[in-house]
Design a protein around this motif. Sequence first.
Motif: not given
Length: 502
Positions: A379-408
Amino acid sequence: MRSAKDGCSPQGQCGCCTVWVDGSPRVACVTPARRVAGRQVTTLEGLEPEVRRRWVEAFVATGASQCGFCTPGIVMRLAGMERRGGRLGEDEVGRALAAHLCRCTGWRTIYEAAVVATGSAEVPRGGGSSLDGDAAARRAALEGGTAQAVGDQVVEGGAGFADDTAPADALVAVPNASGGWAVGDSPAAARQAARRVPGRNSTVSLRYPLEFPEGDFVLRLRTTFVEPAYLELDASWCRPGGDPVSPLANGGAFGGKCHSAVTAAARRLADEHGRPVRALYGREDVVRLGPKRPPVAAGVRADGTGVIRVARTPNSEGLGAWHLAVQEAFSGLVIEEHEVAGPPVSADIRAAGWAEAAVLRAAWEALSSGHTGAGRPVTVVSPDGASATVEVDGDGALAVRVSAGAVLDEVVLRSYAVGAVHQALGWVRREGLAVDDGGQVLDLTIRSFGIIPARDMPPVEVVVEDGDGPPRRGSDAVFAATAAAAWLSAGLPAQWPIERGG
């Protein structure tokens, strides 16, 4: 007809100028006009209306176009396959996209657009046409760093790129070998006057301009020069006494055009010649003259203190903003700036400084907790407060969860997140430029940058979280979190790119 674009001419390597010749896709920039005499040439404008509508709607629905510069060529390639009765499954689309480069989207949304356009699948979860065009454009502008359109016209290549808007009678100026500009009545005439020699891909291994700092470090990282590789080449035009058109027409170029020389050149030459002038970079010019991500060499101790060296090259802008970004992300690092030979570097490049420090911090925290390797969420939080959580599984696929305020607009945010994953994986695994001892870039073709092609891009699952507060740029947080997760899954080797080290 403005849909066919020039992203590398005359290298024939980006696919932006793809058209049909007698119904078969061809790269226009390396197809001599004499070879199409008496034959039928079709651009995106010439597609049957129903076919064009279906493909455009599929690209909008899936977020498969961002700046849109490469999109018309990709649509022509895929629609040409469909026209000939070809199946458009994962393998077929991957092979077709081998002739193209898209720097923005990360490929996966283009795969989705292909199956949606041909009726092979419904719009994926999180997909669907944007209900609010203004909100979608706001999200795109926030992620891209400049005003950006979203919609049919972008897919069709009509986003108003600088060179598309130039008057037909404008002179053309391109850089020459002496550091000035050669002027002609056409791009070909200007290039001939400049005595341009097409760039090539070197066979030289990547070099690292900085030595590791000395110390008892538990974590080390060294990087090299990396090309932003935006598709729309720097271009501007100006009338005598007027204001030059911005090269940032529909995308931020990942920070690579913030100080482009084309605007000042267009203004000066228009006044000098008393006529409108188009100032254009070719692909080789962008590589030689455009700013790169500053290379680093860093070491982190077990207590979270350490040293990060950054390369500053002649003719580069100051790196004060880079220093501040590092300090904000990982205050335990002492920064050393070292002058080296090489192409210009810039703190304007995507998340420069902050991303490097955030990656080092995430890796140090993982080492400290004893949790490293594939399958560990980062999990990484950017300077302006957005956050992202990324996971790489054993086969190389990625799961991403992102929170960036109002989605728009979820489609747009998801598209930018996938694109950030693609760019981060390239940075960690493959991307780099060969530079000689004198600082001259040797890798001058777009295929030599090490960008991950469509066939090698792993699956990416993105979950967009509803956030409180104002909208924030989410893709930079995804970029840094992906880089850290990819590095951890590879076992934290000390040199990037992992697969192309010198």
